[in-house]
Scaffold this motif. Structure first.
Motif, PDB file in Angstrom:
ATOM      1  N   THR A 126     101.485 119.509  64.100  1.00  0.00           N
ATOM      2  CA  THR A 126     102.392 120.151  63.167  1.00  0.00           C
ATOM      3  C   THR A 126     103.368 119.098  62.654  1.00  0.00           C
ATOM      4  O   THR A 126     103.382 117.958  63.138  1.00  0.00           O
ATOM      5  CB  THR A 126     103.154 121.312  63.837  1.00  0.00           C
ATOM      6  OG1 THR A 126     103.887 120.800  64.962  1.00  0.00           O
ATOM      7  CG2 THR A 126     102.213 122.412  64.309  1.00  0.00           C
ATOM      8  N   TYR A 147     102.959 116.813  57.105  1.00  0.00           N
ATOM      9  CA  TYR A 147     102.486 117.952  56.322  1.00  0.00           C
ATOM     10  C   TYR A 147     103.309 119.185  56.686  1.00  0.00           C
ATOM     11  O   TYR A 147     103.673 119.376  57.842  1.00  0.00           O
ATOM     12  CB  TYR A 147     101.002 118.231  56.594  1.00  0.00           C
ATOM     13  CG  TYR A 147     100.077 117.257  55.930  1.00  0.00           C
ATOM     14  CD1 TYR A 147      99.857 117.294  54.556  1.00  0.00           C
ATOM     15  CD2 TYR A 147      99.410 116.293  56.673  1.00  0.00           C
ATOM     16  CE1 TYR A 147      99.000 116.394  53.943  1.00  0.00           C
ATOM     17  CE2 TYR A 147      98.546 115.390  56.069  1.00  0.00           C
ATOM     18  CZ  TYR A 147      98.351 115.455  54.707  1.00  0.00           C
ATOM     19  OH  TYR A 147      97.507 114.559  54.105  1.00  0.00           O
ATOM     20  N   GLU A 148     103.574 120.028  55.695  1.00  0.00           N
ATOM     21  CA  GLU A 148     104.386 121.229  55.915  1.00  0.00           C
ATOM     22  C   GLU A 148     103.701 122.258  56.808  1.00  0.00           C
ATOM     23  O   GLU A 148     104.358 123.008  57.510  1.00  0.00           O
ATOM     24  CB  GLU A 148     104.744 121.875  54.568  1.00  0.00           C
ATOM     25  CG  GLU A 148     105.735 121.075  53.754  1.00  0.00           C
ATOM     26  CD  GLU A 148     107.097 120.937  54.425  1.00  0.00           C
ATOM     27  OE1 GLU A 148     107.556 121.869  55.119  1.00  0.00           O
ATOM     28  OE2 GLU A 148     107.714 119.864  54.265  1.00  0.00           O
ATOM     29  N   HIS A 149     102.370 122.296  56.783  1.00  0.00           N
ATOM     30  CA  HIS A 149     101.626 123.297  57.545  1.00  0.00           C
ATOM     31  C   HIS A 149     100.849 122.614  58.663  1.00  0.00           C
ATOM     32  O   HIS A 149     100.520 121.426  58.561  1.00  0.00           O
ATOM     33  CB  HIS A 149     100.676 124.068  56.627  1.00  0.00           C
ATOM     34  CG  HIS A 149     101.395 124.742  55.498  1.00  0.00           C
ATOM     35  ND1 HIS A 149     102.176 125.859  55.669  1.00  0.00           N
ATOM     36  CD2 HIS A 149     101.481 124.427  54.183  1.00  0.00           C
ATOM     37  CE1 HIS A 149     102.704 126.212  54.512  1.00  0.00           C
ATOM     38  NE2 HIS A 149     102.299 125.348  53.588  1.00  0.00           N
TER      39      HIS A 149
END
Length: 192
Positions: A126, A147-149
């Motif tokens: 994450t 990464y945001e997700h």
């Protein structure tokens, strides 16, 4: 602990029992160490920093892929960064993969062609997770996932050994964002 300099990239690395700090020309990046995920990797990072053996080529950041990867290398160099004296012996790279978390042990692994027996070596990464690149056990190439997700497309194939927090007091994620603003040059498919 005394810093280890990397003159070429302008990166200095220091450590405490709980975290290391990468001091870059753009600000600090503080990595909280996660021995619960890979004690051998954390031990390697601590020994490397304590050895003062990072030189300009062996400990540096070299890849920034917007929006999600800041990649570097952490390995023993040939000389002490401050004095130029030979470091004996170099710190060997860790060879033990991270443990597979219980919730992923029965999950099917979608292994890439270059590593058909990849297996599970850590959690799904994450934002903020720090792991060894290319699914290796102990580096020396590492990356910070921004990464945001959750990066489910990577599966559990990376040994995770650290975490960069958004509110760590050093502005670490803001420092990483500065790398996305730098001029880009393509070097063999990697953006620098």
């Amino acid at each position: 602990m005394a810093p280890t300099n990397s003159a070429k990239s302008g990166t200095t690395t220091t450590t405490t029992a709980d975290y290391i700090t990468l001091k870059t020309p753009h600000g600090n990046i503080r990595i909280t160490l996660r021995p619960d995920l890979s004690p051998e990797s954390v031990d390697y990072v601590r020994r490397l920093v304590a050895s003062r053996s990072c030189d300009a080529d062996s400990c540096r950041l070299y890849r920034a892929e917007r929006p999600g990867i800041l990649q570097g290398i952490l390995k023993s160099g040939d000389a002490d960064g401050d004095s130029g004296a030979a470091v004996q012996p170099p710190v060997p790279t860790n060879t033990v993969l991270g443990a597979c978390p219980a919730e992923y042990r029965d999950a099917e692994q979608d292994c890439p062609p270059h590593d058909p027996n990849c297996g599970c070596h850590g959690p799904v990464m994450t934002k903020g997770h720090v792991g060894w690149a290319a699914g290796t056990a102990g580096g020396p190439d590492f990356f910070i996932n921004t990464y945001e997700h959750p990066a489910a497309h990577w599966g559990n194939q990376h040994t995770v050994w650290g975490f960069v927090e958004d509110d760590d007091g050093d502005g670490s994620l803001a420092t990483i964002q500065k790398y996305w603003e730098l001029p880009v040059r393509n070097n063999g498919g990697m953006h620098l």
